[in-house]
Scaffold this motif. Structure first.
Motif, PDB file in Angstrom:
ATOM      1  N   PHE A  10      19.003 -31.190 -27.301  1.00 53.06           N
ATOM      2  CA  PHE A  10      20.227 -31.689 -26.676  1.00 53.06           C
ATOM      3  C   PHE A  10      20.059 -33.015 -25.949  1.00 53.06           C
ATOM      4  O   PHE A  10      21.046 -33.677 -25.635  1.00 53.06           O
ATOM      5  CB  PHE A  10      20.780 -30.647 -25.685  1.00 53.06           C
ATOM      6  CG  PHE A  10      21.246 -29.387 -26.356  1.00 53.06           C
ATOM      7  CD1 PHE A  10      22.439 -29.370 -27.067  1.00 53.06           C
ATOM      8  CD2 PHE A  10      20.488 -28.228 -26.277  1.00 53.06           C
ATOM      9  CE1 PHE A  10      22.867 -28.207 -27.688  1.00 53.06           C
ATOM     10  CE2 PHE A  10      20.915 -27.057 -26.891  1.00 53.06           C
ATOM     11  CZ  PHE A  10      22.109 -27.058 -27.605  1.00 53.06           C
ATOM     12  N   ILE A  66      24.092 -29.495 -21.257  1.00 55.84           N
ATOM     13  CA  ILE A  66      24.088 -29.731 -22.712  1.00 55.84           C
ATOM     14  C   ILE A  66      25.411 -30.383 -23.113  1.00 55.84           C
ATOM     15  O   ILE A  66      25.710 -31.449 -22.619  1.00 55.84           O
ATOM     16  CB  ILE A  66      23.709 -28.480 -23.517  1.00 55.84           C
ATOM     17  CG1 ILE A  66      24.610 -27.286 -23.222  1.00 55.84           C
ATOM     18  CG2 ILE A  66      22.266 -28.093 -23.236  1.00 55.84           C
ATOM     19  CD1 ILE A  66      24.387 -26.088 -24.126  1.00 55.84           C
ATOM     20  N   LEU A  67      26.197 -29.788 -23.957  1.00 53.02           N
ATOM     21  CA  LEU A  67      27.412 -30.402 -24.472  1.00 53.02           C
ATOM     22  C   LEU A  67      28.577 -30.318 -23.492  1.00 53.02           C
ATOM     23  O   LEU A  67      28.836 -29.261 -22.929  1.00 53.02           O
ATOM     24  CB  LEU A  67      27.824 -29.717 -25.778  1.00 53.02           C
ATOM     25  CG  LEU A  67      26.777 -29.714 -26.884  1.00 53.02           C
ATOM     26  CD1 LEU A  67      27.251 -28.876 -28.052  1.00 53.02           C
ATOM     27  CD2 LEU A  67      26.471 -31.128 -27.325  1.00 53.02           C
ATOM     28  N   GLY A  68      29.285 -31.417 -23.298  1.00 51.02           N
ATOM     29  CA  GLY A  68      30.500 -31.428 -22.507  1.00 51.02           C
ATOM     30  C   GLY A  68      30.339 -30.942 -21.082  1.00 51.02           C
ATOM     31  O   GLY A  68      31.262 -30.362 -20.521  1.00 51.02           O
ATOM     32  N   PHE A  79      28.489 -28.512 -20.098  1.00 46.59           N
ATOM     33  CA  PHE A  79      28.110 -27.091 -20.058  1.00 46.59           C
ATOM     34  C   PHE A  79      26.668 -26.986 -19.606  1.00 46.59           C
ATOM     35  O   PHE A  79      25.812 -27.762 -20.036  1.00 46.59           O
ATOM     36  CB  PHE A  79      28.284 -26.470 -21.443  1.00 46.59           C
ATOM     37  CG  PHE A  79      28.091 -24.987 -21.468  1.00 46.59           C
ATOM     38  CD1 PHE A  79      29.125 -24.128 -21.145  1.00 46.59           C
ATOM     39  CD2 PHE A  79      26.856 -24.444 -21.788  1.00 46.59           C
ATOM     40  CE1 PHE A  79      28.952 -22.760 -21.158  1.00 46.59           C
ATOM     41  CE2 PHE A  79      26.661 -23.076 -21.807  1.00 46.59           C
ATOM     42  CZ  PHE A  79      27.719 -22.235 -21.491  1.00 46.59           C
ATOM     43  N   TYR A 103      14.873 -26.987 -26.024  1.00 50.96           N
ATOM     44  CA  TYR A 103      16.304 -27.243 -25.880  1.00 50.96           C
ATOM     45  C   TYR A 103      16.551 -28.663 -25.376  1.00 50.96           C
ATOM     46  O   TYR A 103      17.505 -29.321 -25.789  1.00 50.96           O
ATOM     47  CB  TYR A 103      16.955 -26.225 -24.941  1.00 50.96           C
ATOM     48  CG  TYR A 103      16.841 -24.795 -25.405  1.00 50.96           C
ATOM     49  CD1 TYR A 103      16.731 -24.472 -26.756  1.00 50.96           C
ATOM     50  CD2 TYR A 103      16.827 -23.744 -24.497  1.00 50.96           C
ATOM     51  CE1 TYR A 103      16.622 -23.157 -27.183  1.00 50.96           C
ATOM     52  CE2 TYR A 103      16.721 -22.427 -24.911  1.00 50.96           C
ATOM     53  CZ  TYR A 103      16.611 -22.137 -26.253  1.00 50.96           C
ATOM     54  OH  TYR A 103      16.502 -20.834 -26.669  1.00 50.96           O
ATOM     55  N   ARG A 104      15.668 -29.162 -24.513  1.00 50.37           N
ATOM     56  CA  ARG A 104      15.791 -30.541 -24.035  1.00 50.37           C
ATOM     57  C   ARG A 104      15.584 -31.523 -25.190  1.00 50.37           C
ATOM     58  O   ARG A 104      16.276 -32.529 -25.283  1.00 50.37           O
ATOM     59  CB  ARG A 104      14.793 -30.804 -22.905  1.00 50.37           C
ATOM     60  CG  ARG A 104      14.936 -32.198 -22.295  1.00 50.37           C
ATOM     61  CD  ARG A 104      14.017 -32.406 -21.136  1.00 50.37           C
ATOM     62  NE  ARG A 104      12.631 -32.212 -21.551  1.00 50.37           N
ATOM     63  CZ  ARG A 104      11.594 -32.181 -20.725  1.00 50.37           C
ATOM     64  NH1 ARG A 104      11.776 -32.326 -19.431  1.00 50.37           N
ATOM     65  NH2 ARG A 104      10.384 -32.004 -21.181  1.00 50.37           N
ATOM     66  N   SER A 163      28.632 -20.800 -16.784  1.00 48.94           N
ATOM     67  CA  SER A 163      27.484 -21.187 -17.600  1.00 48.94           C
ATOM     68  C   SER A 163      26.828 -19.936 -18.168  1.00 48.94           C
ATOM     69  O   SER A 163      27.197 -18.823 -17.814  1.00 48.94           O
ATOM     70  CB  SER A 163      26.477 -21.990 -16.767  1.00 48.94           C
ATOM     71  OG  SER A 163      26.075 -21.258 -15.636  1.00 48.94           O
TER      72      SER A 163
END
Length: 145
Positions: free
Chosen positions: A25, A63-65, A67, A21-22, A5
């Motif tokens: 995402f 976040i994505l996938g 991550f 960021y929350r 990460s």
């Protein structure tokens, strides 16, 4: 399961950044937002003032996938030189202590150890270093691994 990460450090803006960021995402913080005031007193360190105690010690946002984007504040006087936008660490989470030790030894060779591998108050086995190329690494092995 082993994972990698990115860990971001901020000068007193971690909470605002991660709230944003929350929003971007979606999702929620994994384990909540931990504050410096929740940390047990550290040997040789002066007590924290109230403002520093409210800063973010650790936050994690999937976040994505799958991550993980992680972060913390870097309070003045507690951390080394800080420059906005340049304090990024690659966080390795190996499955075993033996692998954590191997990775840490290899990455820190010819570089600088910031924090030797050791059991930490949050229960994990952790260390941090800067490799000989100037890249910041954190190695964190979960408790019980």
């Amino acid at each position: 399961m082993a994972s990698v990460s990115v860990y971001l450090n901020f000068r007193n803006q971690c909470e605002a950044a991660f709230v944003r960021y929350r929003e971007v995402f979606g999702g929620d913080f994994d384990g909540g937002m931990h504050r410096f005031k929740d940390m047990p007193p550290q040997p040789g360190c002066p007590p924290l003032n109230a403002a520093t105690g409210e800063l973010v010690m650790h936050v994690c946002l999937p976040i994505l996938g799958g991550f993980l984007l992680m972060g913390s504040d870097a309070p003045e006087g507690m951390c080394g030189p800080f420059q906005e936008g340049s304090s990024v660490n690659i966080n390795l989470q190996p499955d075993t202590r033996a692998e954590a030790d191997r990775l840490f030894a290899a990455l820190s060779e010819g570089g600088q150890v910031s924090m030797p591998m050791a059991d930490q108050f949050w229960g994990d086995y952790f260390g941090a270093c800067v490799d000989r190329f100037g890249i910041r690494w954190m190695v964190n092995c979960a408790a019980g691994a």
